[in-house]
Motif scaffolding. Structure first.
Motif, PDB file in Angstrom:
ATOM      1  N   ASP A  30       0.837  -1.190   0.000  1.00 44.29           N
ATOM      2  CA  ASP A  30       0.000   0.000   0.000  1.00 44.29           C
ATOM      3  C   ASP A  30       0.879   1.250   0.000  1.00 44.29           C
ATOM      4  N   LEU A  31       0.570   2.195  -0.882  1.00 44.20           N
ATOM      5  CA  LEU A  31       1.337   3.434  -0.968  1.00 44.20           C
ATOM      6  C   LEU A  31       0.642   4.620  -0.314  1.00 44.20           C
ATOM      7  N   SER A  32      -0.599   4.471   0.094  1.00 42.45           N
ATOM      8  CA  SER A  32      -1.366   5.620   0.575  1.00 42.45           C
ATOM      9  C   SER A  32      -0.818   6.259   1.854  1.00 42.45           C
ATOM     10  N   PRO A  33      -0.154   5.540   2.775  1.00 43.99           N
ATOM     11  CA  PRO A  33       0.361   6.231   3.968  1.00 43.99           C
ATOM     12  C   PRO A  33       1.339   7.354   3.662  1.00 43.99           C
ATOM     13  N   LEU A  34       1.956   7.338   2.484  1.00 45.72           N
ATOM     14  CA  LEU A  34       2.866   8.420   2.123  1.00 45.72           C
ATOM     15  C   LEU A  34       2.136   9.740   1.943  1.00 45.72           C
ATOM     16  N   PHE A  35       0.813   9.699   1.770  1.00 45.03           N
ATOM     17  CA  PHE A  35       0.009  10.907   1.623  1.00 45.03           C
ATOM     18  C   PHE A  35      -0.802  11.204   2.887  1.00 45.03           C
ATOM     19  N   ARG A  36      -0.468  10.505   3.960  1.00 45.67           N
ATOM     20  CA  ARG A  36      -1.190  10.690   5.225  1.00 45.67           C
ATOM     21  C   ARG A  36      -0.229  11.043   6.352  1.00 45.67           C
ATOM     22  N   GLY A  37       0.898  11.620   6.002  1.00 46.85           N
ATOM     23  CA  GLY A  37       1.816  12.104   7.022  1.00 46.85           C
ATOM     24  C   GLY A  37       3.084  11.309   7.188  1.00 46.85           C
ATOM     25  N   LEU A  38       3.121  10.055   6.717  1.00 45.63           N
ATOM     26  CA  LEU A  38       4.339   9.268   6.830  1.00 45.63           C
ATOM     27  C   LEU A  38       5.318   9.657   5.721  1.00 45.63           C
ATOM     28  N   THR A  39       6.592   9.666   6.050  1.00 45.68           N
ATOM     29  CA  THR A  39       7.612   9.967   5.047  1.00 45.68           C
ATOM     30  C   THR A  39       8.211   8.698   4.452  1.00 45.68           C
ATOM     31  N   GLU A  40       7.909   7.543   5.041  1.00 44.64           N
ATOM     32  CA  GLU A  40       8.440   6.281   4.534  1.00 44.64           C
ATOM     33  C   GLU A  40       7.540   5.138   4.955  1.00 44.64           C
ATOM     34  N   VAL A  41       7.387   4.182   4.060  1.00 45.78           N
ATOM     35  CA  VAL A  41       6.688   2.941   4.356  1.00 45.78           C
ATOM     36  C   VAL A  41       7.671   1.808   4.135  1.00 45.78           C
ATOM     37  N   CYS A  42       7.849   0.972   5.138  1.00 47.65           N
ATOM     38  CA  CYS A  42       8.804  -0.134   5.040  1.00 47.65           C
ATOM     39  C   CYS A  42       8.223  -1.332   5.767  1.00 47.65           C
ATOM     40  N   GLY A  43       8.288  -2.502   5.164  1.00 50.70           N
ATOM     41  CA  GLY A  43       7.757  -3.678   5.828  1.00 50.70           C
ATOM     42  C   GLY A  43       8.017  -4.951   5.041  1.00 50.70           C
ATOM     43  N   TRP A  44       7.561  -6.053   5.624  1.00 51.77           N
ATOM     44  CA  TRP A  44       7.641  -7.364   4.997  1.00 51.77           C
ATOM     45  C   TRP A  44       6.284  -7.673   4.375  1.00 51.77           C
ATOM     46  N   TYR A  45       6.308  -8.147   3.142  1.00 55.19           N
ATOM     47  CA  TYR A  45       5.079  -8.412   2.399  1.00 55.19           C
ATOM     48  C   TYR A  45       5.112  -9.846   1.887  1.00 55.19           C
ATOM     49  N   ASN A  46       3.994 -10.545   2.097  1.00 61.22           N
ATOM     50  CA  ASN A  46       3.911 -11.932   1.662  1.00 61.22           C
ATOM     51  C   ASN A  46       3.958 -12.032   0.141  1.00 61.22           C
ATOM     52  N   ILE A  47       4.716 -12.978  -0.349  1.00 62.47           N
ATOM     53  CA  ILE A  47       4.734 -13.327  -1.771  1.00 62.47           C
ATOM     54  C   ILE A  47       3.750 -14.475  -1.947  1.00 62.47           C
ATOM     55  N   VAL A  48       2.681 -14.246  -2.703  1.00 60.69           N
ATOM     56  CA  VAL A  48       1.667 -15.281  -2.889  1.00 60.69           C
ATOM     57  C   VAL A  48       1.586 -15.677  -4.357  1.00 60.69           C
ATOM     58  N   ASP A  49       1.316 -16.955  -4.598  1.00 63.67           N
ATOM     59  CA  ASP A  49       1.225 -17.441  -5.969  1.00 63.67           C
ATOM     60  C   ASP A  49      -0.230 -17.381  -6.439  1.00 63.67           C
ATOM     61  N   HIS A  50      -0.498 -17.981  -7.602  1.00 62.39           N
ATOM     62  CA  HIS A  50      -1.841 -17.929  -8.182  1.00 62.39           C
ATOM     63  C   HIS A  50      -2.887 -18.613  -7.308  1.00 62.39           C
ATOM     64  N   HIS A  51      -2.442 -19.539  -6.450  1.00 61.33           N
ATOM     65  CA  HIS A  51      -3.369 -20.274  -5.593  1.00 61.33           C
ATOM     66  C   HIS A  51      -3.444 -19.663  -4.198  1.00 61.33           C
ATOM     67  N   GLN A  52      -2.877 -18.463  -4.021  1.00 57.96           N
ATOM     68  CA  GLN A  52      -2.861 -17.760  -2.743  1.00 57.96           C
ATOM     69  C   GLN A  52      -2.042 -18.479  -1.688  1.00 57.96           C
ATOM     70  N   ASN A  53      -1.084 -19.310  -2.124  1.00 55.15           N
ATOM     71  CA  ASN A  53      -0.152 -19.937  -1.205  1.00 55.15           C
ATOM     72  C   ASN A  53       1.043 -19.021  -0.995  1.00 55.15           C
ATOM     73  N   SER A  54       1.508 -18.925   0.240  1.00 60.60           N
ATOM     74  CA  SER A  54       2.664 -18.088   0.530  1.00 60.60           C
ATOM     75  C   SER A  54       3.921 -18.756  -0.013  1.00 60.60           C
ATOM     76  N   ARG A  55       4.732 -17.976  -0.742  1.00 58.32           N
ATOM     77  CA  ARG A  55       5.990 -18.492  -1.296  1.00 58.32           C
ATOM     78  C   ARG A  55       7.201 -17.784  -0.705  1.00 58.32           C
ATOM     79  N   GLY A  56       6.980 -17.009   0.373  1.00 61.18           N
ATOM     80  CA  GLY A  56       8.074 -16.293   1.016  1.00 61.18           C
ATOM     81  C   GLY A  56       7.649 -14.890   1.385  1.00 61.18           C
ATOM     82  N   GLN A  57       8.604 -14.096   1.863  1.00 62.91           N
ATOM     83  CA  GLN A  57       8.351 -12.714   2.234  1.00 62.91           C
ATOM     84  C   GLN A  57       9.390 -11.803   1.591  1.00 62.91           C
TER      85      GLN A  57
END
Length: 218
Positions: free
Chosen positions: A157-184
């Motif tokens: 999500d990029l919207s926090p950059l327009f709500r006062g935050l100067t940076e967004v940083c985090g871990w995001y799940n990598i999901v395949d076509h079947h919604q299975n997690s393939r890593g972060q």
């Protein structure tokens, strides 16, 4: 058909996008045990940037197994792109996660289509090599090849950059076509000036979907 809008001057880059690290990668059976046979697994990331209508690509990152008894892999990049981000393009979207957690918003971001939020969709690709990648391979942005395998997609999500935050940083799940997690995937997007970006009314989100390119049918 409606006439195309007149093109104005290109927007100045105002954010930096950093793709940093991938953990717990589950590529495929050949990749997971290929290191035992001298094969080298590499991963790279691509994402479409709406404001420039361009595909941004990271260099290859050489993967290593996380432990000698594990089938999951890890890798790191030193990739940063400086890009323009327009306030009107941002909308409420998905949330980040810590490694091992599965965000509920990934499903809607994976589908795309009308009503989906403006998110940065990062597509992860796997390439297996018979020899270790060269220094140039690890420095230059990777070109997508027919033998590259699609691993999955992470949504940010990029919207926090327009709500006062100067940076967004985090871990995001990598999901395949079947919604299975393939890593972060760890990603960082921040204001180049260190100041919050000016907000504006959100525009309708686009319908980019997460997946490999599909061949056109006649």
């Amino acid at each position: 058909p409606a006439p195309a809008p007149a093109s104005g001057p290109a927007a100045e880059p105002n954010v930096h996008v950093g793709v940093e690290t991938a953990l717990h990668l589950l590529l495929n059976e050949t990749a997971d045990r290929g290191w035992l046979h001298g094969l080298h697994s590499c991963v790279f990331v691509t994402y479409e940037w709406r404001e420039t209508a361009a595909t941004v690509r990271t260099p290859l990152a050489h993967c290593n197994v996380e432990t000698t008894s594990s089938v999951s892999m890890k890798c790191s990049w030193f990739h940063t792109a400086h890009l323009p981000l327009l306030a009107a393009a941002a909308a409420v979207g998905s949330s980040s996660s810590t490694p091992g957690r599965r965000p509920g918003s990934s499903r809607s971001a994976f589908r795309g289509g009308a009503g989906s939020e403006r998110v940065l969709l990062l597509k992860v690709w796997h390439r297996q090599l018979a020899a270790a990648p060269s220094a140039a391979d690890l420095d230059e942005r990777a070109e997508l090849r027919p033998d590259d395998k699609f691993v999955g997609c992470a949504a940010m999500d990029l919207s926090p950059l327009f709500r006062g935050l100067t940076e967004v940083c985090g871990w995001y799940n990598i999901v395949d076509h079947h919604q299975n997690s393939r890593g972060q995937l760890k990603v960082r997007v921040g204001s180049s000036s260190g100041k919050p970006l000016r907000s504006a009314a959100p525009a309708a989100a686009g319908g980019e979907s997460c997946g490999p390119p599909r061949a056109a049918t006649g």
